[in-house]
Design a protein around this motif. Structure first.
Motif, PDB file in Angstrom:
ATOM      1  N   ALA A  49       0.831  -1.203   0.000  1.00  0.00           N
ATOM      2  CA  ALA A  49       0.000   0.000   0.000  1.00  0.00           C
ATOM      3  C   ALA A  49       0.870   1.259   0.000  1.00  0.00           C
ATOM      4  N   LEU A  50       1.946   1.244   0.764  1.00  0.00           N
ATOM      5  CA  LEU A  50       2.853   2.392   0.783  1.00  0.00           C
ATOM      6  C   LEU A  50       3.486   2.605  -0.586  1.00  0.00           C
ATOM      7  N   GLU A  51       3.898   1.529  -1.210  1.00  0.00           N
ATOM      8  CA  GLU A  51       4.511   1.669  -2.535  1.00  0.00           C
ATOM      9  C   GLU A  51       3.491   2.145  -3.562  1.00  0.00           C
ATOM     10  N   ARG A  52       2.253   1.660  -3.461  1.00  0.00           N
ATOM     11  CA  ARG A  52       1.222   2.105  -4.383  1.00  0.00           C
ATOM     12  C   ARG A  52       0.944   3.596  -4.211  1.00  0.00           C
ATOM     13  N   ALA A  53       0.951   4.048  -2.962  1.00  0.00           N
ATOM     14  CA  ALA A  53       0.620   5.445  -2.683  1.00  0.00           C
ATOM     15  C   ALA A  53       1.746   6.393  -3.062  1.00  0.00           C
ATOM     16  N   PHE A  54       2.985   6.008  -2.772  1.00  0.00           N
ATOM     17  CA  PHE A  54       4.107   6.941  -2.926  1.00  0.00           C
ATOM     18  C   PHE A  54       5.090   6.551  -4.020  1.00  0.00           C
ATOM     19  N   ARG A  55       4.910   5.348  -4.603  1.00  0.00           N
ATOM     20  CA  ARG A  55       5.808   4.845  -5.640  1.00  0.00           C
ATOM     21  C   ARG A  55       7.248   4.788  -5.138  1.00  0.00           C
ATOM     22  N   ILE A  56       7.376   4.399  -3.877  1.00  0.00           N
ATOM     23  CA  ILE A  56       8.677   4.247  -3.230  1.00  0.00           C
ATOM     24  C   ILE A  56       8.655   2.903  -2.517  1.00  0.00           C
TER      25      ILE A  56
ATOM     26  N   HIS B 221       7.706  -0.163  12.011  1.00  0.00           N
ATOM     27  CA  HIS B 221       8.508   0.859  11.333  1.00  0.00           C
ATOM     28  C   HIS B 221       8.742   0.435   9.893  1.00  0.00           C
ATOM     29  N   TYR B 222       8.333   1.306   8.972  1.00  0.00           N
ATOM     30  CA  TYR B 222       8.601   1.107   7.545  1.00  0.00           C
ATOM     31  C   TYR B 222       9.585   2.173   7.102  1.00  0.00           C
ATOM     32  N   ALA B 223      10.528   1.774   6.283  1.00  0.00           N
ATOM     33  CA  ALA B 223      11.561   2.719   5.887  1.00  0.00           C
ATOM     34  C   ALA B 223      12.095   2.366   4.513  1.00  0.00           C
ATOM     35  N   THR B 224      12.782   3.306   3.939  1.00  0.00           N
ATOM     36  CA  THR B 224      13.476   3.095   2.670  1.00  0.00           C
ATOM     37  C   THR B 224      14.861   3.712   2.814  1.00  0.00           C
ATOM     38  N   PRO B 225      15.900   3.084   2.264  1.00  0.00           N
ATOM     39  CA  PRO B 225      17.236   3.653   2.425  1.00  0.00           C
ATOM     40  C   PRO B 225      17.381   5.046   1.844  1.00  0.00           C
ATOM     41  N   ARG B 226      16.640   5.330   0.771  1.00  0.00           N
ATOM     42  CA  ARG B 226      16.746   6.657   0.177  1.00  0.00           C
ATOM     43  C   ARG B 226      15.483   6.940  -0.621  1.00  0.00           C
ATOM     44  N   ILE B 227      15.227   8.205  -0.858  1.00  0.00           N
ATOM     45  CA  ILE B 227      14.125   8.623  -1.707  1.00  0.00           C
ATOM     46  C   ILE B 227      14.643   8.701  -3.139  1.00  0.00           C
ATOM     47  N   PRO B 228      14.081   7.945  -4.066  1.00  0.00           N
ATOM     48  CA  PRO B 228      14.590   7.979  -5.440  1.00  0.00           C
ATOM     49  C   PRO B 228      14.444   9.372  -6.040  1.00  0.00           C
ATOM     50  N   ALA B 229      15.452   9.768  -6.788  1.00  0.00           N
ATOM     51  CA  ALA B 229      15.374  11.040  -7.499  1.00  0.00           C
ATOM     52  C   ALA B 229      14.550  10.853  -8.765  1.00  0.00           C
ATOM     53  N   PRO B 230      13.674  11.784  -9.068  1.00  0.00           N
ATOM     54  CA  PRO B 230      12.908  11.658 -10.312  1.00  0.00           C
ATOM     55  C   PRO B 230      13.826  11.802 -11.512  1.00  0.00           C
ATOM     56  N   PRO B 231      13.482  11.184 -12.627  1.00  0.00           N
ATOM     57  CA  PRO B 231      14.323  11.310 -13.818  1.00  0.00           C
ATOM     58  C   PRO B 231      14.384  12.761 -14.285  1.00  0.00           C
ATOM     59  N   ALA B 232      15.538  13.117 -14.861  1.00  0.00           N
ATOM     60  CA  ALA B 232      15.704  14.488 -15.337  1.00  0.00           C
ATOM     61  C   ALA B 232      14.699  14.825 -16.422  1.00  0.00           C
ATOM     62  N   SER B 233      14.407  13.857 -17.274  1.00  0.00           N
ATOM     63  CA  SER B 233      13.431  14.052 -18.354  1.00  0.00           C
ATOM     64  C   SER B 233      12.447  12.890 -18.313  1.00  0.00           C
ATOM     65  N   PRO B 234      11.430  12.980 -17.476  1.00  0.00           N
ATOM     66  CA  PRO B 234      10.512  11.848 -17.355  1.00  0.00           C
ATOM     67  C   PRO B 234       9.763  11.580 -18.644  1.00  0.00           C
TER      68      PRO B 234
ATOM     69  N   PRO C  20       6.653  10.611 -21.031  1.00  0.00           N
ATOM     70  CA  PRO C  20       5.228  10.961 -20.924  1.00  0.00           C
ATOM     71  C   PRO C  20       4.439   9.838 -20.244  1.00  0.00           C
ATOM     72  N   GLY C  21       3.654  10.222 -19.279  1.00  0.00           N
ATOM     73  CA  GLY C  21       2.843   9.251 -18.557  1.00  0.00           C
ATOM     74  C   GLY C  21       3.584   8.464 -17.505  1.00  0.00           C
ATOM     75  N   ALA C  22       4.857   8.764 -17.271  1.00  0.00           N
ATOM     76  CA  ALA C  22       5.633   8.028 -16.273  1.00  0.00           C
ATOM     77  C   ALA C  22       5.088   8.292 -14.878  1.00  0.00           C
ATOM     78  N   VAL C  23       5.072   7.251 -14.050  1.00  0.00           N
ATOM     79  CA  VAL C  23       4.639   7.378 -12.655  1.00  0.00           C
ATOM     80  C   VAL C  23       5.864   7.706 -11.817  1.00  0.00           C
ATOM     81  N   LEU C  24       5.886   8.876 -11.228  1.00  0.00           N
ATOM     82  CA  LEU C  24       7.056   9.350 -10.498  1.00  0.00           C
ATOM     83  C   LEU C  24       6.880   9.139  -9.004  1.00  0.00           C
ATOM     84  N   PRO C  25       7.971   8.958  -8.278  1.00  0.00           N
ATOM     85  CA  PRO C  25       7.864   8.864  -6.814  1.00  0.00           C
ATOM     86  C   PRO C  25       7.378  10.171  -6.226  1.00  0.00           C
TER      87      PRO C  25
END
Length: 926
Positions: free
Chosen positions: A224-231, A259-272, A274-279
């Protein structure tokens, strides 16, 4: 039923904080559930869940600047090997620990918790539920939500204890041979497992299991967390713990802080792309890499004597427990559907009116604001009126949870009502957990968001949907209500969302008329009445009732203006409908504004589910109860699927037996509010955003109206009668009603005179400059708002399903009436003439009309070039009308010299685009 006693409870000491920068060995041990040599954490041989079960040897440790996170996200390939060493004596394991006696006894020493498993608990069914007591507060991840529930049993395999979910969807209760075949044909599921921690107790022969194996992602929240935040968040077991535990004779409850965690927040692509699902990291947590979720794990005893099940009937709306019984091999349908209902038995079966042996107890959680508790209580107890009619006095009891209570209402032993806060929450839910053997409801938890206050209007126009969006944000909020697919996902209910928005619209209009003071007692009473109505609706769900979106059509349209009738009988036949506020037009008398209580359908549905019936007479009695719906319009039923279907009498948020009259009234009310708002303007002391919100609230009122009207075109009345009951299952909507609906859409929504606003009014609508980012917005786009209404009508009228029904409707009419039927060509031609009416006069085409014409042209192009699902006759008609439109555009272009450059460019561009579509269509046909 629920006892009002407060069972023993032990509150745990929170472990000392562990720095986020953990060493690799500690991190791996924590996330995999392996033995640790740090901090005295409990050892667990397995943390198995469907979502997080495997050890993660070889996974690199997080950096020193990121939170520790579990990488265990896949089922393990094999169960853990039992320790070959002899098991420690029972007394040695729990030395200095405190025992909490109950259905499953618990032992507690500091942070360590053990389950004591008695021999009689093995291989016996019990109910495992996981509810969420605290969460993130955005994107569907809220506190107070019921989670998944399983019928499970403890199984000991060597020195491993397995928690196995039985497969309850497939059975063969009446045939031992087929029971074996079912067991072989359909798998069970392993929910969790842990190592046996002790030898058997010398007297009780019970053994201990470290409860740490339940500190796992039982509820599937990582997904559910990944679906909501794409992380990819994962459970960090090393920083998860049990906050408190308790037990009584019915249930063992463990409150886990996961406790839920992720080692890092992914950086969005410089040029996403079209239609890409971004974190999109969470915005409510101090650090987006780390968050806690409070899970309430309940192990609950099933009733020793199963309740006698009651067969469901599709003519009455109840939630059901459904399974396939393969021993019914001679039945036309192997599926069995049982009504979900609470167990109610009379103390005195011979008395006409008796108290129940055990009432249904609803606890009002201590987090419900005191000012609303009275309205909440009234909403719950309203249902006692239905139970009194079938012989139960005080079938439902309300209790207030004390501030110092030693239990959480989210556990499996308390039906509850809780307040819910979230930055984008705008719904209420009333799910429940039932015994899968019989359909007996054992638990239910209602959550209500704080959407009634005046400040809550920000939810609808700024913080979620964006201030520039005049369509509001309800679609997003409705989807958020089911973002986490926990318990009751199929019971999602957005009534509060719509009711709160309707309340704000009504208050604005009544204040503009001078009928209600903003902070006066009338407004306060109005708010409380709406809260009671919403609570009554949600309690109906917990009692087992589904929505009934046909109920409002049982009231004659004229009776909605009758104050005496509406106050005595309500404005709908059911509180389980989505009933809008019954606002009068200017100058009309004020009738009841809200439903106010139960309707005839609600009494009927409760009677079917709960009437005390002898086993010998039950089948005949239930058939007689259900059959009454055939002759009584107040008992008509249509559920969520029907509301999305073809019967124009089954809708959300309409009133009366004339949906088209309701549409006309709502349009008139919206225009009145806009007119009064523009005349009044902004006054000193007003909220700076008041005018903006009022404008957007009007567009939101109009949003559902195109679909209500368009549903008549190609519509059919559907009845849930049994064959042979005297009424046809399907009957076409009268041709004159279909034409009336078509004219209402084309003569009202497609004309733009109704959407003219004073320039100085539009210029006086600032955004919220205190907000930064997407919530701020710019000017309100009137063209965008109008176009959204118009395209809603276009999409319905030009839909392939509508085309198919219009082509088939004559088959349902006698030969003598077929010539009067509304044809598909008439619909297509009427829409095209209304959209392009300027071509006949050669007049100027303004901005709003050009936008509508482009949208029509896009749909025409799609039909010609990509006719997916479009019937062949519909495609031929579209091509014929496209050719006629091409000729009309050619003539218009030839005489457009005196028109504006925008109109000339629009005509030329439309002609070119249509020509390309016709050529492509011709090539495709060849």
């Amino acid at each position: 039923m629920h006892s009002d006693s407060e069972p023993r409870r032990v509150t745990t000491r929170r472990r000392a904080g562990v720095p986020l920068a953990l060493g690799a060995a500690v991190w791996l041990a924590g996330c995999a559930g392996l033995p640790q040599a740090t901090g005295g954490r409990p050892t667990a041989a397995g943390a198995g869940t469907p979502m997080a079960r495997a050890a993660t040897a070889g996974t690199p440790a997080p950096s020193a600047t990121t939170p520790a996170a579990s990488a265990a996200t896949a089922p393990s390939a094999a169960a853990p090997r039992s320790d070959p060493a002899p098991l420690r004596p029972f007394a040695d394991v729990v030395r200095d620990a405190q025992r909490i006696d109950g259905f499953v006894p618990l032992w507690r020493r500091d942070e360590r918790v053990w389950l004591e498993i008695a021999p009689e608990r093995l291989n016996q069914p019990l109910l495992l539920s996981v509810n969420v007591a605290s969460s993130v507060g955005e994107r569907g991840l809220y506190a107070g939500q019921m989670g998944p529930v399983w019928l499970v049993e403890f199984r000991r395999v060597g020195n491993t204890l397995q928690l196995v979910a039985r497969n309850t969807r497939f059975r063969a209760d009446g045939d031992p041979a087929l029971r074996r075949a079912v067991a072989q044909g359909f798998s069970e599921s392993l929910i969790a497992y842990g190592a046996v921690a002790s030898a058997a107790h010398p007297q009780r022969q019970s053994f201990l299991v470290d409860a740490a194996f339940l500190l796992s992602d039982l509820a599937g929240y990582a997904t559910a967390l990944e679906r909501a935040f794409r992380i990819p968040y994962a459970l960090d077991r090393g920083n998860s713990s049990f906050e408190s535990v308790r037990a009584d004779a019915r249930v063992a409850v463990l409150h886990a802080k996961l406790h839920y965690a992720t080692p890092r927040i992914p950086a969005p692509p410089a040029s996403p792309a079209p239609g890409a699902v971004l974190p999109t990291p969470p915005s409510t947590t101090p650090d987006a890499r780390s968050l806690f979720v409070g899970a309430v794990v309940s192990l609950m005893a099933l009733p020793a004597q199963p309740m006698r099940p009651r067969a469901a009937d599709p003519r009455v709306g109840h939630f059901t427990t459904t399974y396939s019984d393969f021993s019914r091999d001679l039945a036309a349908d192997a599926r069995v559907r049982l009504v979900n209902r609470w167990r109610l038995e009379k103390k005195d079966p011979a008395a006409p009116l008796s108290e129940p042996v055990q009432p249904i107890v609803f606890w009002i959680d201590r987090n419900v604001p005191p000012r609303y508790r009275g309205a909440v209580t009234d909403g719950v107890l309203e249902w006692n009126k239905a139970f009194e009619r079938i012989g139960f006095r005080d079938a439902i009891v309300v209790r207030q949870q004390p501030d110092d209570a030693a239990f959480d209402t989210m556990d499996g032993a308390h039906a509850s009502i809780r307040w819910l806060l979230g930055i984008d929450a705008g719904f209420a839910r009333g799910p429940s957990h039932a015994d899968p053997r019989t359909g007996e409801i054992l638990d239910g938890d209602i959550t209500i968001t704080d959407a009634f206050g005046r400040g809550a209007r920000r939810i609808f126009v700024e913080q979620v949907g964006g201030a520039s969006s005049a369509s509001g944000s309800d679609e997003r909020l409705a989807s958020l209500a089911t973002q986490w697919q926990g318990a009751g996902a199929s019971q999602a209910c957005t009534y509060l969302l719509d009711a709160a928005a309707d309340l704000h619209f009504a208050l604005d209009l009544l204040e503009a008329r001078g009928d209600v003071a903003p902070d006066g007692p009338e407004a306060e009473a109005f708010v409380r009445a709406v809260i009671k109505d919403v609570v009554t609706h949600e309690v109906g769900h917990v009692l087992g009732l589904t929505h009934n979106f046909r109920a409002s059509s049982a009231v004659a349209h004229a009776l909605l203006r009758d104050a005496a009738h509406t106050r005595a009988h309500g404005i709908s036949a059911s509180v389980m409908d989505y009933n809008p506020i019954n606002l009068p037009l200017a100058g009309e008398p004020m009738a009841a504004l809200v439903q106010g209580g139960l309707g005839a359908y609600d009494h009927w549905a409760i009677e079917y589910a709960y009437a005390p019936l002898s086993e010998a007479d039950e089948q005949a009695a239930l058939e007689a109860i259900a059959a009454r719906g055939r002759d009584d319009p107040a008992l008509a039923f249509g559920d969520d699927i029907d509301a999305a279907g073809l019967d124009p009498r089954v809708n959300r948020f309409d009133l009366g037996d004339d949906a088209l009259a309701f549409v006309e009234r709502r349009i008139a009310l919206t225009h009145e509010l806009w007119q009064r708002t523009q005349q009044r303007g902004w006054q000193p002391g007003d909220d700076p955003l008041r005018l903006r919100r009022t404008l957007l609230a009007g567009f939101r009122q109009l949003r559902e109206l195109p679909a209500l009207a368009a549903k008549h075109v190609g519509g059919m009345y559907a009845e849930r009668d049994r064959p042979g009951d005297g009424r046809p299952a399907f009957r076409p909507v009268e041709p004159q009603r279909q034409r009336q609906a078509l004219a209402l859409l084309t003569d009202t929504l497609f004309r733009v005179d109704s959407f003219r606003f004073k320039p100085e009014f539009l210029a006086s609508l600032p955004p919220d400059y205190a907000e930064f980012g997407a919530g701020r917005g710019g000017p309100v786009s009137i063209p965008q708002a109008v176009l959204q209404l118009q395209t809603s009508a276009l999409d319905r009228l030009l839909d392939p399903g509508t085309a198919q029904r219009l082509l088939e409707l004559p088959l349902y009419l006698p030969e003598s009436e077929r010539s009067t039927a509304l044809s598909l060509h008439e619909v297509y031609a009427t829409v095209q003439r209304a959209v392009w009416r300027e071509l006949a006069t050669g007049g100027e085409i303004d901005r709003l009309r050009r936008d509508l014409q482009r949208e029509h042209l896009r749909r025409l192009q799609a039909a010609l070039t990509r006719p997916l699902g479009l019937p062949s006759d519909a495609l031929s008609l579209q091509r014929l009308l496209a050719t006629e439109l091409q000729r009309d555009l050619q003539r218009a272009v030839g005489r457009a010299a005196g028109l504006s450059v925008e109109t000339r460019a629009h005509l030329a561009d439309s002609l070119a685009l249509l020509g390309e579509a016709l050529r492509a269509s011709f090539v495709r046909q060849q």
